[in-house]
Design a protein around this motif. Sequence first.
Motif, PDB file in Angstrom:
ATOM      1  N   GLY A  65       1.098  -1.094   0.069  1.00  0.00           N
ATOM      2  CA  GLY A  65       0.365   0.346   0.053  1.00  0.00           C
ATOM      3  C   GLY A  65       0.619   1.055  -0.050  1.00  0.00           C
ATOM      4  O   GLY A  65       0.408   2.316   0.336  1.00  0.00           O
ATOM      5  N   ASP A  66       2.054   1.002  -1.291  1.00  0.00           N
ATOM      6  CA  ASP A  66       3.105   2.471  -0.650  1.00  0.00           C
ATOM      7  C   ASP A  66       4.004   2.301  -1.977  1.00  0.00           C
ATOM      8  O   ASP A  66       4.310   2.680  -2.190  1.00  0.00           O
ATOM      9  N   PRO A  67       2.410   3.042  -2.789  1.00  0.00           N
ATOM     10  CA  PRO A  67       3.055   3.179  -4.447  1.00  0.00           C
ATOM     11  C   PRO A  67       4.324   4.406  -4.321  1.00  0.00           C
ATOM     12  O   PRO A  67       4.625   3.452  -5.514  1.00  0.00           O
ATOM     13  N   LEU A  68       4.432   4.838  -3.640  1.00  0.00           N
ATOM     14  CA  LEU A  68       4.555   6.180  -3.773  1.00  0.00           C
ATOM     15  C   LEU A  68       6.306   5.692  -3.512  1.00  0.00           C
ATOM     16  O   LEU A  68       7.468   6.370  -4.421  1.00  0.00           O
ATOM     17  N   ARG A  69       6.430   4.870  -2.515  1.00  0.00           N
ATOM     18  CA  ARG A  69       7.922   4.467  -2.107  1.00  0.00           C
ATOM     19  C   ARG A  69       8.078   3.356  -3.127  1.00  0.00           C
ATOM     20  O   ARG A  69       9.078   2.899  -3.549  1.00  0.00           O
ATOM     21  N   ALA A  70       6.772   2.798  -3.794  1.00  0.00           N
ATOM     22  CA  ALA A  70       7.793   1.992  -5.374  1.00  0.00           C
ATOM     23  C   ALA A  70       8.103   2.014  -6.232  1.00  0.00           C
ATOM     24  O   ALA A  70       9.349   2.448  -6.813  1.00  0.00           O
ATOM     25  N   ALA A  71       7.585   3.860  -6.269  1.00  0.00           N
ATOM     26  CA  ALA A  71       8.233   5.061  -7.088  1.00  0.00           C
ATOM     27  C   ALA A  71       9.019   4.799  -7.660  1.00  0.00           C
ATOM     28  O   ALA A  71      10.007   4.842  -8.588  1.00  0.00           O
ATOM     29  N   GLY A  72       9.082   5.170  -5.822  1.00  0.00           N
ATOM     30  CA  GLY A  72      10.916   5.748  -5.840  1.00  0.00           C
ATOM     31  C   GLY A  72      11.899   4.520  -6.237  1.00  0.00           C
ATOM     32  O   GLY A  72      12.778   4.930  -6.399  1.00  0.00           O
ATOM     33  N   ARG A 129       2.996   7.301 -10.035  1.00  0.00           N
ATOM     34  CA  ARG A 129       2.885   8.324  -9.416  1.00  0.00           C
ATOM     35  C   ARG A 129       1.166   8.239  -9.670  1.00  0.00           C
ATOM     36  O   ARG A 129       1.059   8.815  -9.705  1.00  0.00           O
ATOM     37  N   ALA A 130       1.181   8.309 -11.530  1.00  0.00           N
ATOM     38  CA  ALA A 130      -0.468   9.050 -12.316  1.00  0.00           C
ATOM     39  C   ALA A 130      -0.943   7.918 -11.436  1.00  0.00           C
ATOM     40  O   ALA A 130      -1.745   9.392 -11.528  1.00  0.00           O
ATOM     41  N   HIS A 131      -1.355   6.761 -11.901  1.00  0.00           N
ATOM     42  CA  HIS A 131      -2.356   6.190 -10.534  1.00  0.00           C
ATOM     43  C   HIS A 131      -2.300   6.253 -10.116  1.00  0.00           C
ATOM     44  O   HIS A 131      -3.701   6.796  -8.982  1.00  0.00           O
ATOM     45  N   PHE A 132      -1.287   6.602  -8.610  1.00  0.00           N
ATOM     46  CA  PHE A 132      -1.776   6.718  -6.954  1.00  0.00           C
ATOM     47  C   PHE A 132      -2.054   8.181  -7.470  1.00  0.00           C
ATOM     48  O   PHE A 132      -3.610   8.724  -6.536  1.00  0.00           O
ATOM     49  N   HIS A 133      -1.574   9.533  -7.757  1.00  0.00           N
ATOM     50  CA  HIS A 133      -2.623  10.918  -8.486  1.00  0.00           C
ATOM     51  C   HIS A 133      -4.032  10.175  -8.615  1.00  0.00           C
ATOM     52  O   HIS A 133      -4.777  10.778  -8.011  1.00  0.00           O
ATOM     53  N   ARG A 134      -4.264   9.637  -9.723  1.00  0.00           N
ATOM     54  CA  ARG A 134      -5.539   9.297  -9.475  1.00  0.00           C
ATOM     55  C   ARG A 134      -6.420   8.806  -9.169  1.00  0.00           C
ATOM     56  O   ARG A 134      -7.932   8.933  -9.002  1.00  0.00           O
ATOM     57  N   ASP A 135      -5.879   7.320  -8.454  1.00  0.00           N
ATOM     58  CA  ASP A 135      -6.879   6.741  -6.840  1.00  0.00           C
ATOM     59  C   ASP A 135      -7.359   7.891  -6.140  1.00  0.00           C
ATOM     60  O   ASP A 135      -7.858   8.160  -5.068  1.00  0.00           O
ATOM     61  N   GLN A 136      -6.567   8.979  -5.917  1.00  0.00           N
ATOM     62  CA  GLN A 136      -6.020   9.684  -4.174  1.00  0.00           C
ATOM     63  C   GLN A 136      -7.644  10.939  -4.609  1.00  0.00           C
ATOM     64  O   GLN A 136      -7.526  11.754  -4.925  1.00  0.00           O
ATOM     65  N   GLY A 137      -7.673  11.308  -6.108  1.00  0.00           N
ATOM     66  CA  GLY A 137      -8.274  11.764  -6.870  1.00  0.00           C
ATOM     67  C   GLY A 137      -7.909  13.910  -7.819  1.00  0.00           C
ATOM     68  O   GLY A 137      -8.478  14.917  -7.345  1.00  0.00           O
ATOM     69  N   ARG A 138      -6.730  13.505  -7.601  1.00  0.00           N
ATOM     70  CA  ARG A 138      -5.948  14.485  -7.652  1.00  0.00           C
ATOM     71  C   ARG A 138      -5.468  14.433  -9.225  1.00  0.00           C
ATOM     72  O   ARG A 138      -4.468  13.847  -9.477  1.00  0.00           O
ATOM     73  N   LEU A 139      -6.955  14.657 -10.064  1.00  0.00           N
ATOM     74  CA  LEU A 139      -6.694  14.966 -11.203  1.00  0.00           C
ATOM     75  C   LEU A 139      -5.720  15.185 -12.245  1.00  0.00           C
ATOM     76  O   LEU A 139      -5.508  15.148 -13.487  1.00  0.00           O
ATOM     77  N   GLU A 140      -6.097  16.635 -11.784  1.00  0.00           N
ATOM     78  CA  GLU A 140      -4.521  17.109 -12.246  1.00  0.00           C
ATOM     79  C   GLU A 140      -3.512  17.441 -12.782  1.00  0.00           C
ATOM     80  O   GLU A 140      -2.853  16.660 -13.574  1.00  0.00           O
ATOM     81  N   GLU A 141      -2.694  16.380 -11.326  1.00  0.00           N
ATOM     82  CA  GLU A 141      -1.747  15.827 -11.034  1.00  0.00           C
ATOM     83  C   GLU A 141      -1.092  14.607 -11.810  1.00  0.00           C
ATOM     84  O   GLU A 141      -1.047  14.391 -12.394  1.00  0.00           O
ATOM     85  N   ALA A 142      -2.182  13.865 -12.302  1.00  0.00           N
ATOM     86  CA  ALA A 142      -2.570  12.837 -12.667  1.00  0.00           C
ATOM     87  C   ALA A 142      -2.780  12.849 -14.325  1.00  0.00           C
ATOM     88  O   ALA A 142      -2.005  12.535 -14.547  1.00  0.00           O
ATOM     89  N   ALA A 143      -3.206  14.311 -14.433  1.00  0.00           N
ATOM     90  CA  ALA A 143      -3.806  14.246 -15.896  1.00  0.00           C
ATOM     91  C   ALA A 143      -2.016  15.015 -16.918  1.00  0.00           C
ATOM     92  O   ALA A 143      -1.935  14.183 -17.495  1.00  0.00           O
ATOM     93  N   GLN A 144      -1.744  15.822 -15.571  1.00  0.00           N
ATOM     94  CA  GLN A 144       0.183  15.728 -15.550  1.00  0.00           C
ATOM     95  C   GLN A 144       1.107  15.117 -15.645  1.00  0.00           C
ATOM     96  O   GLN A 144       2.055  14.554 -16.796  1.00  0.00           O
TER      97      GLN A 144
END
Length: 195
Positions: A66-73, A88-103
């Motif tokens: 459950g630590d995708p950011l550490r996985a990305a690192g 990271r993109a999928h993590f942002h999308r899952d967290q509802g941070r859609l602008e960051e996910a799109a970028q």
Amino acid sequence: SEPRGFGAGPEVEKLSAVAGEFHVRSGSPERAIVHFERAGNLDRAAEIACEVGESGRAAQLFAEAGDPLRAAGVLESSGDADSAGRVRAHFHRDQGRLEEAAQAFEALGDSFEAAEVHQERGDFARAGERFLGAGDPARAAEMYERAGDLAKAVVAWERAGRYAEAAECAARLGEKEEEARLRIRAGDFLAAGDL
């Protein structure tokens, strides 16, 4: 394959964790990883996998923990920037941070995923641009219509080979000549003649 820390019972999990630490101290990291996985301590298993240079396995374990950011690192440190960016993109999308996910998807050059995220965000104009860039002119046309940009919708529908839809958008724009041309391409000669 054995379950990782699920259903084994607290005694077995505790013994597996103790065995894992024993194998760490005795220089058997591979066996330690297996024991920590059995104990359900995926973070510790991942840390050991990192220490012995098993980046792919470590990233997978961090993700499962459950630590995708550490996985990305870990992926990024091992030189796999694309996979790290995707995580990271999928993590942002899952967290509802859609602008960051799109970028993040755009930075990866993944126009289709970026388009879908823009659609989720309600930014239909950008979704249309990205769907067009991803080679899906029909989806682009739908997005342009939702954005109210009928001129771009006409172009996209025509590019998709859907001339009747393009003609309808041209009609809504009041472009009689364009509508007639598109009706002819759609094989609707009667409607074209009425214009």
